[in-house]
Design an enzyme around this catalytic site. Sequence first.
Site, mmCIF file in Angstrom:
data_model
loop_
_atom_site.group_PDB
_atom_site.id
_atom_site.type_symbol
_atom_site.label_atom_id
_atom_site.label_comp_id
_atom_site.label_asym_id
_atom_site.label_seq_id
_atom_site.Cartn_x
_atom_site.Cartn_y
_atom_site.Cartn_z
ATOM 1 N N SER A 133 0.766 -1.195 -0.025
ATOM 2 C CA SER A 133 0.018 -0.075 0.058
ATOM 3 C C SER A 133 1.043 1.255 -0.114
ATOM 4 O O SER A 133 1.825 1.579 -0.950
ATOM 5 C CB SER A 133 -0.873 -0.036 1.074
ATOM 6 O OG SER A 133 -2.134 0.721 0.944
ATOM 7 N N LYS A 185 -22.072 17.306 8.939
ATOM 8 C CA LYS A 185 -20.853 17.969 9.388
ATOM 9 C C LYS A 185 -20.210 17.056 10.635
ATOM 10 O O LYS A 185 -19.104 17.045 10.570
ATOM 11 C CB LYS A 185 -21.338 19.056 10.546
ATOM 12 C CG LYS A 185 -20.321 19.822 11.164
ATOM 13 C CD LYS A 185 -19.507 20.483 10.480
ATOM 14 C CE LYS A 185 -17.946 21.141 11.018
ATOM 15 N NZ LYS A 185 -17.136 21.804 10.019
#
Length: 318
Positions: A133, A185
Site C-alpha cells: 500500500s 458535519k
Amino acid sequence: MRCALLSFSLVLALLSGCAFVNMPLIPPPSPLAEQVLEGDGAKKILLLDISGTISEEEKSGGLLERSSPSLVSVIRESLHKAEQDRDIAGVILRINSPGGTVTASDIIRHDINVFRQRKKIPVLACIVGTGASGGYYVATAADEITAHPTAITGSIGVILMKFNVEGLMGKIGVEEQTVKSGDKKDIMSPFRKATPEEVKLGQEIIDQLYGRFLDVIMERPKNSLSRDELRKVSDGRIYTAGQALQAKLIDRIGYLDDVITQIRTAVGDEKARVVSYYRPGNYKGSIYAGAAEKAGLAGALSGFDAISGSSFMYLWRP
C-alpha cells in the site's frame, strides 16, 4: 579525603542557594549525523530507511524521553542533508512498511521525486520485508524497484476505517449529543451508524484517492503496464515478490546487497561507502540495522483515532 570535602562543600552550596545547576532531564534534540556502514570508496550511497507505519505524526516518547520526529519529517531532513553533500552519488530506499496515511505517503513520495530532479542521481528502492500500500506508493518514486525473494508487496488501494461505538455507549449509559450546522458535519462519526448517503460520499473520496494511487504507478520510471492492466492487479490483494514481478509491479527480485552492488556500478565506484543518517545515541551496525521497526496493531493504527474520527489510509491492514 579531599574528594569527600569537595563533595560536602558542593552539597552545602546547593542547600544554601548559592549555586544553581541547570541539568535538563530530557537532552535537546541533535541534528542528524552520518555513519558509514560499509565500503571505503570516495563516493557515498545513502541508505534511507522507510520502516513501520508511514505517518505525519510524531512518535511519543517515554516519561523521560522526547517524542521522535515523524517519518515525514525525518525523510525531509535526510534528503535535505543528502542534497547538500556533493559526495552522495546515489540513494537506496530500504522499505519495510505496510503503508500509512494517504497524506504522509504522498508527501514522502513527492519529496523523493523533487530530490531526484534536483540532485540527478540514481534512486533505487529495495523492499526487504513488506512494501505494501503506502509502502509501495513511496517505492514508485524510485528509478527501479527490487524486492527480496520473501517480500510482500501490493495492497494497492485505499481504506477508510471507522468504529461504531453507539451500541457500547448505550450499554454503559453514555449518550452523545452533537449540535451541528449541517446534517453532514459529523459524517463518519463513531457515535452512530453512517447513512447510505454518507457511505456514498466516503466512497467517492476513496475512488479519487485510489485514482491518484494508479496515477503514481503509471508515472513510475519503469512502468510498462497500461491503465487497464494496472486496474486488474490493483484490487487490494497482496503479492509475493514472484507474483509482483509477473504483474510488473516491481522490476527485479534480489537482496539489498544486490541493490548496493547495482548502484555502485551505476555511480562508477565499486567501493562506494554505504552511509546512513542517525540521531546521536542510536547506533546502527549494518545495512539491516533498524529494518524491522515495530508495526503491530498500535503502529498500523497510527494516524487513526477511533474516537475523534476516521482516516483515509494507503495501508495494508490484515
